[in-house]
Design an enzyme around this catalytic site. Structure first.
Site, PDB file in Angstrom:
ATOM      1  N   HIS A  98      43.430  12.342 -38.341  1.00 42.71           N
ATOM      2  CA  HIS A  98      44.420  13.204 -37.693  1.00 42.71           C
ATOM      3  C   HIS A  98      45.789  12.536 -37.873  1.00 42.71           C
ATOM      4  O   HIS A  98      45.859  11.297 -37.927  1.00 42.71           O
ATOM      5  CB  HIS A  98      44.250  13.292 -36.179  1.00 42.71           C
ATOM      6  N   ASP A 101      46.406   9.661 -35.497  1.00 44.55           N
ATOM      7  CA  ASP A 101      45.639   8.416 -35.681  1.00 44.55           C
ATOM      8  C   ASP A 101      46.404   7.415 -36.519  1.00 44.55           C
ATOM      9  O   ASP A 101      46.146   6.217 -36.436  1.00 44.55           O
ATOM     10  CB  ASP A 101      44.329   8.660 -36.462  1.00 44.55           C
TER      11      ASP A 101
HETATM   12  C1  XUL Z   1      36.044  16.401 -31.119  1.00 49.40           C
HETATM   13  C2  XUL Z   1      35.887  16.382 -32.573  1.00 49.40           C
HETATM   14  C3  XUL Z   1      37.108  16.098 -33.359  1.00 49.40           C
HETATM   15  C4  XUL Z   1      37.208  16.855 -34.644  1.00 49.40           C
HETATM   16  C5  XUL Z   1      38.521  16.672 -35.362  1.00 49.40           C
HETATM   17  O1  XUL Z   1      34.887  16.632 -30.416  1.00 49.40           O
HETATM   18  O2  XUL Z   1      34.804  16.533 -33.078  1.00 49.40           O
HETATM   19  O3  XUL Z   1      37.172  14.728 -33.589  1.00 49.40           O
HETATM   20  O4  XUL Z   1      36.189  16.488 -35.513  1.00 49.40           O
HETATM   21  O5  XUL Z   1      39.598  17.008 -34.584  1.00 49.40           O
END
Ligand code: XUL
Ligand code: CO
Length: 432
Positions: A98, A101
């Protein structure tokens, strides 16, 4: 070389290894059903749990002390150095992240974007120098307090705008790094209480948002797949992307079912009251199986605990559905998994992934053997064989009156046959 993993060797496949730091089952070059194991599994390490998560739970804060924790670009670069070092030790072909991150939040949207762009170039250099590829990028539209009432579904249009602008920057980044997919997980796209929620508006906003994402993908020529990740709840009480069936209905409503596929997570399937293989089989049957997050929940505590996978039979049934569907195309196996908060050592981070990779390799091999054996598919085909007859197909194109007349004319008195469930379970259990 970073200090953090200094004493840890690069892991290699060695079936009879006595040392912990080896793969006993994951052999990237082994050919299974005509494809290298690495190309079947397409493993990805996620940045967030391994490098950004401080180890908190609802009752306590940070347990991990990492030298890269801090909100400066120097910290972000050290984090990247350490992350790429771990990718190298594990030999994974992909990673995922993300925006939040990988870069510090700036004082303005423009500064935040500049930070992301800078770290993107830092990644690009490491990727060109032999680092892993990007399985997917995504925007974190759920941690910052501005998103507490949703991103696309927010009652405030300015938050919708901020979220849309953020997704644009994350799609640019993913495109720059030649990502195989772009993911949207709507963590706060749901509600806490119906008492303050306009469901009709929120769903329409979300549909427009996703349509804009698809339009932008085409505009910039991004060749990857857009993926939505279903989850029924947590953090919100109710999340709109509840499960595969709900997401498919949503995509169809906005004419996006040919544009968007799904990233299916084992733990989310369990939270929705389904098995992982149910969600995979349904997505495959609807043509929207994209990628997987291979992390399970604790079966007792009822949270999204993001454990590393450790059950070969569970994993085998999942890969069976994936292989039946023809295997991954742009998707892969992402470990959206985190250490338990007491697992403090650098070795824990490496070996958690190594163990999970071995479990997946065993599951894949079992699934491939089941397919090659063919008995399960033969039994399934035999069960539906009647439908292969031309009269049965013709009936589907007829009407109730004609069918009733035919039943009478043939004096039909159909007899039920065994579904042979236990025999099929016995058959499957021979492969684990
Ligand atoms: C949350 C989840 C996230 C997504 C990406 O439960 O799975 O980490 O994979 O935003
Ligand atoms: Co996930």
């Amino acid at each position: 070389m970073t200090e953090f993993f200094a004493d840890i060797p690069k892991l290699a496949y060695q079936a009879d290894a006595t040392d912990e730091f080896a793969f006993r089952h994951y052999n990237p070059d082994e050919v299974i059903l005509g494809r290298r194991m690495e190309d079947h599994l397409r493993f990805a390490v996620c940045y967030w749990h391994s490098f950004a998560w401080p180890g908190g739970d609802p009752f306590g804060g940070q347990t991990f002390k990492r030298p890269w924790f801090g909100e400066t670009m120097d910290h972000a670069r050290l984090k990247a150095d350490t992350a790429f070092e771990m990718f190298r030790i594990l030999g994974v072909p992909f990673f995922c992240f993300h925006d939040a991150d990988v870069r510090p939040e700036g004082g303005s949207f423009a500064e935040t974007t500049r930070n992301l762009e800078e770290i993107t170039e830092y990644f690009a250099a490491k990727m060109e120098a032999g680092g892993p590829k990007l399985l997917w990028g995504t925007a974190n539209l759920f941690s910052n307090r501005r998103f507490m009432a949703g991103a696309a579904t927010n009652p405030d249009p300015d938050i919708f705008a901020y979220a849309a602008a953020t997704v644009k920057t994350c799609m640019d980044t993913t495109h720059r790094l030649d990502g195989a997919n772009y993911v949207l997980w709507g963590g706060r796209e749901g509600y806490e209480t119906l008492l303050n929620t306009d469901l009709r508006r929120e769903m329409e906003q979300m549909g427009r948002f996703l349509s804009m994402v698809v339009d932008y993908k085409h505009k910039i020529g991004f060749k990857g797949t857009i993926l939505v990740e279903p989850k029924p709840q947590e953090p919100t009480k109710h999340q709109y992307d509840y499960d595969v069936a709900t997401c498919y209905g949503f995509l169809q409503r906005f004419g996006l079912e040919k544009e968007v596929k799904l990233n299916i997570e084992q733990g989310h399937a369990i939270l929705a009251g389904h098995s992982f293989e149910h969600e995979l089989a349904l997505a495959a049957s609807l043509g929207v199986l994209g990628s997987i997050d291979m992390n399970r929940n604790d079966y007792q505590c009822g949270w999204d605990t993001d454990h590393f996978p450790n059950s070969v039979p569970e994993v085998a049934l999942a890969y069976y559905e994936i292989l039946r569907a023809g295997g991954f195309t742009t998707g892969g196996t992402n470990f959206d998994a985190k250490l338990r908060r007491q697992s403090l050592d650098p070795e824990d981070l490496i070996l958690a992934h190594a163990g999970a990779m071995d479990v997946c390799a065993r599951g894949l091999k079992a699934a491939a053997a089941m397919l090659e054996d063919g008995k399960l598919e033969a039994a399934r085909a035999a069960r539906y064989a009647g439908w292969d007859r031309p009269e049965a197909q013709a009936m589907l194109a007829s009407d109730l009156e004609s069918i009733a007349a035919d039943v009478e004319a043939r004096g039909l008195d159909p007899q039920p046959v065994s579904g042979r469930q236990e025999r099929l379970e016995n058959l499957v259990n021979r492969f684990f």
